[in-house]
Design an enzyme around this catalytic site. Structure first.
Site, PDB file in Angstrom:
ATOM      1  N   ASN A 149       0.827  -1.210   0.000  1.00  0.00           N
ATOM      2  CA  ASN A 149       0.000   0.000   0.000  1.00  0.00           C
ATOM      3  C   ASN A 149       0.859   1.257   0.000  1.00  0.00           C
ATOM      4  OD1 ASN A 149      -2.348  -1.474   0.042  1.00  0.00           O
ATOM      5  ND2 ASN A 149      -2.756  -1.157   2.222  1.00  0.00           N
ATOM      6  N   ARG A 477     -10.596  -4.406 -14.100  1.00  0.00           N
ATOM      7  CA  ARG A 477      -9.469  -5.237 -13.650  1.00  0.00           C
ATOM      8  C   ARG A 477      -9.929  -6.681 -13.718  1.00  0.00           C
ATOM      9  NH1 ARG A 477      -5.957  -1.578 -11.206  1.00  0.00           N
ATOM     10  NH2 ARG A 477      -6.929   0.159 -10.102  1.00  0.00           N
ATOM     11  N   HIS A 537     -15.426   2.954 -15.010  1.00  0.00           N
ATOM     12  CA  HIS A 537     -15.239   2.205 -13.777  1.00  0.00           C
ATOM     13  C   HIS A 537     -16.477   1.406 -13.402  1.00  0.00           C
ATOM     14  CE1 HIS A 537     -14.496   1.951  -9.273  1.00  0.00           C
ATOM     15  NE2 HIS A 537     -13.355   1.523  -9.761  1.00  0.00           N
ATOM     16  N   TYR A 570     -12.148  -9.683  -1.667  1.00  0.00           N
ATOM     17  CA  TYR A 570     -12.830  -8.394  -1.528  1.00  0.00           C
ATOM     18  C   TYR A 570     -14.300  -8.649  -1.209  1.00  0.00           C
ATOM     19  CZ  TYR A 570      -8.982  -5.919  -3.950  1.00  0.00           C
ATOM     20  OH  TYR A 570      -7.766  -5.386  -4.316  1.00  0.00           O
ATOM     21  N   ARG A 666     -14.113   2.507   4.718  1.00  0.00           N
ATOM     22  CA  ARG A 666     -12.926   1.693   4.958  1.00  0.00           C
ATOM     23  C   ARG A 666     -11.638   2.497   4.940  1.00  0.00           C
ATOM     24  NH1 ARG A 666     -11.331  -1.086  -0.023  1.00  0.00           N
ATOM     25  NH2 ARG A 666      -9.904   0.653  -0.184  1.00  0.00           N
ATOM     26  N   HIS A 694     -14.998  -3.631   0.325  1.00  0.00           N
ATOM     27  CA  HIS A 694     -14.950  -2.975  -0.982  1.00  0.00           C
ATOM     28  C   HIS A 694     -16.315  -2.559  -1.512  1.00  0.00           C
ATOM     29  CE1 HIS A 694     -14.044  -2.857  -5.441  1.00  0.00           C
ATOM     30  NE2 HIS A 694     -13.010  -2.200  -4.959  1.00  0.00           N
TER      31      HIS A 694
END
Length: 828
Positions: A149, A477, A537, A570, A666, A694
């Protein structure tokens, strides 16, 4: 916070969602250049009148409409005496309230800095690594996640701040911190966190791993009888790959690749000679960084490759006298910048930018504790870094993210989380084919507890079904070796009309997506790359099937990516539906992406950038009006990040009006809860557990007529203005109740893995009240899912998914048939 801000009720807060306060200048600034782009489409769109009343400050000047075209404007004109009217182009469902972009708050102390908030999120990740309640191997995993991260943070966010500084960009975030102030504050907090990371490693994890039989050793810690085998490994498998470089006038300092591990060698330089004083060896990324060695008394033992290189440094530089060595690592600006309007071929532009970013400017230098100060200063000059701000001297191996290899193949279950296999749950599990089930009722999946296999099976069934005429899907993704991509290829090979919207600019997945795009094109899939200036997205899948009564459309909407790998780690929601109004929206959505033909109005879906921002503000403002009228008013919003200043201002106003606002955020949260007179009724919690939270889910009590939405979008400016996103309602009453009570309710009640945000921007673990039941939401979801699967199996008299006569067998049969056809074609 500034002294005196607490207890105030600024006028700007009171009116933020109670009347339209949008001048043409503010509209242009707030909406940015995308308004011009959207207007350039020249598509019909609903016009919503937004006015500003300069003379009347009463609350009757509402900025909330149910907005049915000109009727809304007429009703608004009766309520307002505005002297100036601005019109914005929106395209949202008729029943969705919308609100003007509110006036920005002048009190900067009411906002938490975005970058510092993100670092606090990573601090919560690191806290899991030091929590004795977390199994040892999982704690090591969290150390690796923390390191990964932090890499991404420096490559993108810190790099962006440095670019602002060097480019004299003076635009300030809502909290008012300049780029220089942010970099200073970021460096201070990041240094603290890195120091804590190595304290956790050295004083905790490393010792506990050794006690469990897992050792990370230096060569000088290995018994002499075991060293010959290690040295032989170096000679045969490492030394031939190395490229030693001694720095002198004939050999300038080489390019050091982003995130590569390097060994710096210090030489003794004789006066009056041209001998080099410094050399380096890049640790080959093609070789495993950790070398497995047999060590008596351990189950698994490793030596870092850089330490093995240091051991043989004289072998590498035989003619030079070596006085010291150390390890270092450079992090570079790794973001890509593409001007879509200037790019004649987006694919080629992305490829060129990927090559360029390998040479991005350095933003961070990590060095081992053995590095002498003169060598560090020399590297800082070479990489143009600030020696105090940008250098991180670490007490241990540089970059602990690679340490997960220590346990990666170890099967000790007592040192890991309880094993869990996602459940293939009813109703999809218990049907022969999906079409009838989805046509009869909506189906909601809660990942990773409920298996993502159902989504893959849905697409594979569509690929093989002769009745399916067209498939359209967004891909952001997909992950490596994606079965979803193979299913699209298969569908195209069978002659179906297949369209894939591949987002080439998905950060750090650009190369993978380019490969998939080309593979899809070779199979006959119509590949599109989205809209200029926007990232696509949204997560939408549309299947068009010919049935006896005509064409039928089936839609899958999700909060997370179509990626079978992340779907196991996730938490996300998936919705299958055949509702005609949503199906029409899905068709219009893909037509918008491929043909720039946005509809005048959506039936159910709310799409960014065509009104999602205004709709979110409108939904919040509607709760505000309900509270003022004495009706039930509550907001529960679950997301990854809350950054947008307009939404924060609207939430502050809602709190002041009496709305209970519970936020499950989160990661980044720029809102300050619990500020007297401003956000008394707002609470913010964050969950960090074995799965990454997520899902984006939003609940509005709406005076008792409850509404629930899933979305691909966080409440951030980029999601509202620079991305194509979708927010969709969950309409089935049973599913809506499940989301409210089971999913949002259990998550909010978590008192084991939850953190509470304080008004000062810090977080504290939620305190467990004496006598209260312990709630760990993710474990509860695992238990509920298992129980749901067992109940159905008991009813059907089944023992396991593998014995089901339903879609698993049917789809396996379809896949085998497809493979047989491929073999036959190859034979021809």
């Amino acid at each position: 916070m500034r002294e005196g801000s607490a207890g105030t009720r600024p006028e700007s807060l009171l009116r933020v969602t109670t009347r339209g306060d949008l001048t043409p200048a503010r509209l242009t600034k707030a909406r940015g250049t995308h308004v011009a782009r959207l207007n350039a489409w020249r598509v019909p769109a609903r016009k919503v009148a937004i006015g500003r009343n300069h003379r009347d400050n009463s609350r009757t000047n509402a900025s909330v409409w149910d907005a049915a075209g000109s009727g809304a404007a007429a009703r608004f004109s009766q309520m307002s005496t505005a002297s100036e009217i601005s019109r914005v182009f929106l395209s949202v469902p008729a029943e969705t309230p919308v609100a003007a972009v509110p006036a920005r708050l002048d009190d900067r102390s009411l906002f938490v800095n975005r970058e510092l908030s993100w670092l606090e999120f990573n601090a919560r990740v690191l806290a899991e690594a030091s929590d004795d309640r977390v199994p040892l191997y999982e704690r090591l995993k969290f150390v690796g996640i923390f390191a990964s991260n932090l890499d991404e943070f420096f490559m993108v966010r810190a790099a962006g701040l440095q670019a602002q500084l060097s480019g004299d960009v003076d635009e300030l975030p809502p909290d008012g911190m300049t780029a220089d102030q942010q970099l200073t504050a970021v460096a201070k907090r990041a240094h603290e966190l890195v120091e804590e990371q190595y304290r956790v490693w050295n004083r905790g994890l490393k010792r506990e791993l050794l006690a469990a039989g897992v050792a990370l050793l230096r060569p000088d810690e290995i018994d002499a009888k075991e060293l010959p085998a290690l040295d032989e490994h170096f000679e045969k498998n490492v030394y031939p790959v190395l490229t030693p470089i001694a720095i002198d006038p004939a050999h300038p300092f080489p390019h050091v690749r982003n995130k590569s591990i390097n060994v710096g060698i210090i030489f003794e330089k004789r006066p009056g000679t041209a001998e080099p004083s410094f050399g380096l060896v890049q640790v080959p990324a093609t070789l495993p960084r950790l070398v497995r060695v047999p060590v008596e008394g351990t189950r698994r033992a490793f030596v870092p490759l850089e330490d093995l290189i240091v051991r043989h440094r004289q072998r590498i530089f035989p003619q030079l006298r070596i006085t010291g060595s150390f390890t270092f690592r450079v992090t570079r600006n790794f973001d890509i910048e593409i001007d879509d309007e200037e790019a004649e071929d987006l694919l080629l532009s992305v490829q060129a930018e990927l090559r360029r970013r390998e040479r991005g400017h350095a933003v961070r230098l990590e060095v081992s504790g053995s590095a002498p100060e003169p060598a560090i200063q020399s590297l800082c000059r070479e990489f143009e870094l600030d020696g105090r701000r940008d250098v991180y001297v670490v007490d241990g191996p540089v970059y602990l993210g690679d340490m997960q290899v220590l346990t990666s193949a170890d099967d000790r279950r007592d040192l890991r989380d309880e094993a869990f296999t996602p459940q293939y749950v009813p109703p999809l599990r218990d049907c022969d084919e999906f079409w009838g089930t989805i046509a009869e009722r909506d189906v909601l999946l809660h990942h990773p507890y409920e298996s993502f296999e159902a989504v893959m099976d849905f697409l594979w069934q569509a690929a093989e079904d002769p009745g399916v005429l067209a498939i359209k899907q967004t891909l952001y993704r997909t992950g490596g070796e994606s079965p979803l991509v193979r299913a699209l290829q298969r569908a195209a090979e069978l002659g179906k009309q297949v369209t894939a919207l591949v987002e080439l600019k998905a950060r750090f997945d650009e190369e993978s997506n380019i490969q998939w795009a080309r593979a899809l094109e070779r199979s006959g899939v119509n590949v599109m790359y989205g809209l200029m200036g926007f990232k696509t997205h949204a997560k939408v899948l549309l299947v068009v099937r010919k049935e006896r009564d005509g064409l039928k459309r089936y839609v899958h909407l999700a909060t997370g990516n179509y990626n079978q790998q992340t779907a196991r780690i996730y938490t996300d929601l998936s919705l299958f539906t055949a509702r005609e109004d949503i199906a029409e929206d899905a068709t219009a959505f893909f037509n918008m992406l491929t043909g720039y033909s946005a509809p005048a109005r959506w039936n159910r879906m709310i799409v960014s950038p065509l009104g999602l921002h205004e709709a979110v503000l409108g939904l919040i403002a509607r709760e505000t009006e309900h509270a003022r009228a004495g009706r039930e008013a509550r907001i529960v919003a679950k997301m990854n990040s809350l950054v947008d200043a307009d939404v924060i201002a609207a939430l502050y106003a809602a709190s002041q009006a009496g709305v209970t606002v519970d936020l499950l955020v989160r990661g980044i949260c720029c809102l300050r809860p619990g500020v007297p007179g401003v956000s008394d009724r707002i609470r913010v919690r964050a969950i960090v557990d074995r799965f990454l939270e997520h899902a984006r889910v939003f609940y509005f009590q709406n005076g008792g007529a409850e509404e629930v939405y899933g979305s691909s979008a966080d409440w951030m400016p980029r999601n509202f203005r620079r991305r194509v996103e979708v927010m969709y309602p969950i309409l089935d009453e049973t599913l809506k109740r499940r989301v409210i009570d089971e999913i949002l309710g259990s998550t909010w009640n978590d008192n084991l893995k939850a953190w509470a945000l304080r008004p000062d921007g810090s977080y504290a673990r939620l305190e467990l009240r004496e006598g209260s039941e312990i709630v760990r939401s993710q474990q509860r979801f695992i238990d509920v899912t298992r129980e749901r699967a067992r109940e159905t199996e008991a009813i059907l008299g089944l023992s396991s998914k593998s014995s089901l006569p339903g879609p698993v067998r049917a789809l396996d049969k379809l896949r085998r048939r497809g493979k047989k056809r491929k073999r036959q074609r190859r034979g021809d």
